[in-house]
Design a protein around this motif. Structure first.
Motif, PDB file in Angstrom:
ATOM      1  N   HIS A  18       0.834  -1.205   0.000  1.00 58.80           N
ATOM      2  CA  HIS A  18       0.000   0.000   0.000  1.00 58.80           C
ATOM      3  C   HIS A  18       0.872   1.260   0.000  1.00 58.80           C
ATOM      4  O   HIS A  18       0.596   2.210  -0.733  1.00 58.80           O
ATOM      5  CB  HIS A  18      -0.925   0.030   1.220  1.00 58.80           C
ATOM      6  CG  HIS A  18      -2.168  -0.783   1.064  1.00 58.80           C
ATOM      7  ND1 HIS A  18      -3.165  -0.466   0.169  1.00 58.80           N
ATOM      8  CD2 HIS A  18      -2.579  -1.908   1.716  1.00 58.80           C
ATOM      9  CE1 HIS A  18      -4.142  -1.358   0.264  1.00 58.80           C
ATOM     10  NE2 HIS A  18      -3.804  -2.247   1.193  1.00 58.80           N
ATOM     11  N   TYR A  21       2.331   1.688  -3.505  1.00 59.87           N
ATOM     12  CA  TYR A  21       1.329   2.211  -4.438  1.00 59.87           C
ATOM     13  C   TYR A  21       1.092   3.701  -4.164  1.00 59.87           C
ATOM     14  O   TYR A  21       0.952   4.500  -5.090  1.00 59.87           O
ATOM     15  CB  TYR A  21       0.009   1.448  -4.341  1.00 59.87           C
ATOM     16  CG  TYR A  21      -0.048   0.184  -5.157  1.00 59.87           C
ATOM     17  CD1 TYR A  21       0.119   0.205  -6.536  1.00 59.87           C
ATOM     18  CD2 TYR A  21      -0.280  -1.051  -4.554  1.00 59.87           C
ATOM     19  CE1 TYR A  21       0.057  -0.958  -7.294  1.00 59.87           C
ATOM     20  CE2 TYR A  21      -0.346  -2.219  -5.298  1.00 59.87           C
ATOM     21  CZ  TYR A  21      -0.172  -2.164  -6.668  1.00 59.87           C
ATOM     22  OH  TYR A  21      -0.234  -3.316  -7.419  1.00 59.87           O
ATOM     23  N   HIS A  70       1.808  -8.291  -6.846  1.00 56.61           N
ATOM     24  CA  HIS A  70       1.723  -6.834  -6.715  1.00 56.61           C
ATOM     25  C   HIS A  70       3.114  -6.201  -6.724  1.00 56.61           C
ATOM     26  O   HIS A  70       3.315  -5.155  -7.349  1.00 56.61           O
ATOM     27  CB  HIS A  70       0.968  -6.443  -5.441  1.00 56.61           C
ATOM     28  CG  HIS A  70      -0.498  -6.631  -5.574  1.00 56.61           C
ATOM     29  ND1 HIS A  70      -1.321  -5.680  -6.147  1.00 56.61           N
ATOM     30  CD2 HIS A  70      -1.297  -7.670  -5.254  1.00 56.61           C
ATOM     31  CE1 HIS A  70      -2.562  -6.127  -6.157  1.00 56.61           C
ATOM     32  NE2 HIS A  70      -2.566  -7.337  -5.619  1.00 56.61           N
ATOM     33  N   TYR A 114      -3.312   4.102 -15.094  1.00 53.28           N
ATOM     34  CA  TYR A 114      -4.156   2.899 -15.106  1.00 53.28           C
ATOM     35  C   TYR A 114      -3.549   1.807 -14.225  1.00 53.28           C
ATOM     36  O   TYR A 114      -4.241   1.190 -13.417  1.00 53.28           O
ATOM     37  CB  TYR A 114      -4.325   2.399 -16.547  1.00 53.28           C
ATOM     38  CG  TYR A 114      -4.748   0.957 -16.644  1.00 53.28           C
ATOM     39  CD1 TYR A 114      -6.064   0.571 -16.388  1.00 53.28           C
ATOM     40  CD2 TYR A 114      -3.827  -0.030 -16.973  1.00 53.28           C
ATOM     41  CE1 TYR A 114      -6.452  -0.755 -16.468  1.00 53.28           C
ATOM     42  CE2 TYR A 114      -4.200  -1.358 -17.056  1.00 53.28           C
ATOM     43  CZ  TYR A 114      -5.509  -1.717 -16.800  1.00 53.28           C
ATOM     44  OH  TYR A 114      -5.872  -3.036 -16.865  1.00 53.28           O
ATOM     45  N   VAL A 117      -3.766   2.648 -10.432  1.00 53.92           N
ATOM     46  CA  VAL A 117      -5.148   2.530  -9.932  1.00 53.92           C
ATOM     47  C   VAL A 117      -5.588   1.070  -9.911  1.00 53.92           C
ATOM     48  O   VAL A 117      -6.145   0.593  -8.913  1.00 53.92           O
ATOM     49  CB  VAL A 117      -6.110   3.395 -10.781  1.00 53.92           C
ATOM     50  CG1 VAL A 117      -7.559   3.080 -10.461  1.00 53.92           C
ATOM     51  CG2 VAL A 117      -5.819   4.868 -10.577  1.00 53.92           C
ATOM     52  N   ARG A 118      -5.347   0.347 -11.011  1.00 54.46           N
ATOM     53  CA  ARG A 118      -5.771  -1.054 -11.065  1.00 54.46           C
ATOM     54  C   ARG A 118      -5.073  -1.895  -9.998  1.00 54.46           C
ATOM     55  O   ARG A 118      -5.700  -2.707  -9.315  1.00 54.46           O
ATOM     56  CB  ARG A 118      -5.499  -1.638 -12.448  1.00 54.46           C
ATOM     57  CG  ARG A 118      -5.941  -3.092 -12.530  1.00 54.46           C
ATOM     58  CD  ARG A 118      -5.811  -3.682 -13.895  1.00 54.46           C
ATOM     59  NE  ARG A 118      -6.211  -5.085 -13.845  1.00 54.46           N
ATOM     60  CZ  ARG A 118      -5.852  -5.975 -14.732  1.00 54.46           C
ATOM     61  NH1 ARG A 118      -5.110  -5.628 -15.771  1.00 54.46           N
ATOM     62  NH2 ARG A 118      -6.246  -7.227 -14.622  1.00 54.46           N
ATOM     63  N   TRP A 120      -3.599  -0.910  -7.129  1.00 59.21           N
ATOM     64  CA  TRP A 120      -3.958  -0.526  -5.769  1.00 59.21           C
ATOM     65  C   TRP A 120      -5.368  -0.992  -5.428  1.00 59.21           C
ATOM     66  O   TRP A 120      -5.632  -1.457  -4.325  1.00 59.21           O
ATOM     67  CB  TRP A 120      -3.836   0.978  -5.613  1.00 59.21           C
ATOM     68  CG  TRP A 120      -3.541   1.438  -4.211  1.00 59.21           C
ATOM     69  CD1 TRP A 120      -3.473   0.671  -3.078  1.00 59.21           C
ATOM     70  CD2 TRP A 120      -3.274   2.768  -3.802  1.00 59.21           C
ATOM     71  NE1 TRP A 120      -3.185   1.446  -1.995  1.00 59.21           N
ATOM     72  CE2 TRP A 120      -3.051   2.751  -2.409  1.00 59.21           C
ATOM     73  CE3 TRP A 120      -3.198   3.977  -4.473  1.00 59.21           C
ATOM     74  CZ2 TRP A 120      -2.764   3.896  -1.675  1.00 59.21           C
ATOM     75  CZ3 TRP A 120      -2.906   5.124  -3.734  1.00 59.21           C
ATOM     76  CH2 TRP A 120      -2.691   5.078  -2.357  1.00 59.21           C
ATOM     77  N   THR A 121      -6.276  -0.910  -6.378  1.00 64.42           N
ATOM     78  CA  THR A 121      -7.641  -1.392  -6.168  1.00 64.42           C
ATOM     79  C   THR A 121      -7.647  -2.908  -5.928  1.00 64.42           C
ATOM     80  O   THR A 121      -8.346  -3.398  -5.035  1.00 64.42           O
ATOM     81  CB  THR A 121      -8.524  -1.042  -7.384  1.00 64.42           C
ATOM     82  OG1 THR A 121      -8.481   0.370  -7.589  1.00 64.42           O
ATOM     83  CG2 THR A 121      -9.950  -1.494  -7.183  1.00 64.42           C
ATOM     84  N   ALA A 122      -6.884  -3.628  -6.720  1.00 67.95           N
ATOM     85  CA  ALA A 122      -6.811  -5.088  -6.546  1.00 67.95           C
ATOM     86  C   ALA A 122      -6.191  -5.440  -5.196  1.00 67.95           C
ATOM     87  O   ALA A 122      -6.631  -6.383  -4.536  1.00 67.95           O
ATOM     88  CB  ALA A 122      -6.017  -5.706  -7.690  1.00 67.95           C
ATOM     89  N   ALA A 124      -6.364  -3.724  -2.447  1.00 73.51           N
ATOM     90  CA  ALA A 124      -7.383  -3.484  -1.422  1.00 73.51           C
ATOM     91  C   ALA A 124      -8.394  -4.631  -1.369  1.00 73.51           C
ATOM     92  O   ALA A 124      -8.901  -4.967  -0.297  1.00 73.51           O
ATOM     93  CB  ALA A 124      -8.097  -2.160  -1.694  1.00 73.51           C
ATOM     94  N   GLY A 125      -8.658  -5.249  -2.515  1.00 78.02           N
ATOM     95  CA  GLY A 125      -9.580  -6.385  -2.560  1.00 78.02           C
ATOM     96  C   GLY A 125      -8.900  -7.736  -2.379  1.00 78.02           C
ATOM     97  O   GLY A 125      -9.536  -8.773  -2.557  1.00 78.02           O
TER      98      GLY A 125
END
Length: 135
Positions: A18, A21, A70, A114, A117-118, A120-122, A124-125
């Motif tokens: 995190h 990112y 990641h 892109y 964002v992609r 960091w979003t992944a 988090a999930g």
């Protein structure tokens, strides 16, 4: 009671992902909000350089886990952005190549945003990233 090994605690390495990112995002956004290009700020900005150093220092801790994807995603984003900047630099040698270089820089900047964002979003999930297997 089954005698299986305890799962690895990945909360520390996940927190580092995190942070990395966030550092990459700060660099990329500084390109959006300043006169610098997104990809230029991303590759040459101190936050991204610090994130790459952290990544290389910490990546052994995530080997063989979903977090490894990641760490690799972030490194591949950085090194491919640098490669495209070098290609744009070579294109600027000729007058005809300058418009192509501008296009390469703009598209690489969009690609960097892109990927940050992609990824960091992944993260988090708790979703792994699609990276090619290492040799």
């Amino acid at each position: 009671m089954e005698n299986s090994p305890a799962p690895r605690d990945l909360e520390g390495p996940k927190a580092w992902a995190h942070v990395m990112y966030a550092l990459h995002a700060v660099s990329a956004l500084s390109g959006v909000l300043s006169s610098a290009t997104v990809v230029g700020a991303f590759v040459f900005g101190w936050p991204s350089i610090i994130a790459v150093i952290f990544n290389y220092m910490k990546r052994d801790e995530v080997a063989g886990t979903w977090l490894e994807t990641h760490y690799r995603w972030q490194l591949r984003t950085f090194w491919f952005a640098l490669l495209w900047l070098v290609i744009a630099g070579v294109l600027t040698i000729t007058l005809i190549g300058i418009p192509a270089a501008i296009l390469v820089i703009a598209l690489t900047g969009i690609w960097v945003l892109y990927r940050v964002v992609r990824g960091w979003t992944a993260l988090a999930g708790r979703v792994s990233m699609p990276v090619p297997p290492q040799n």
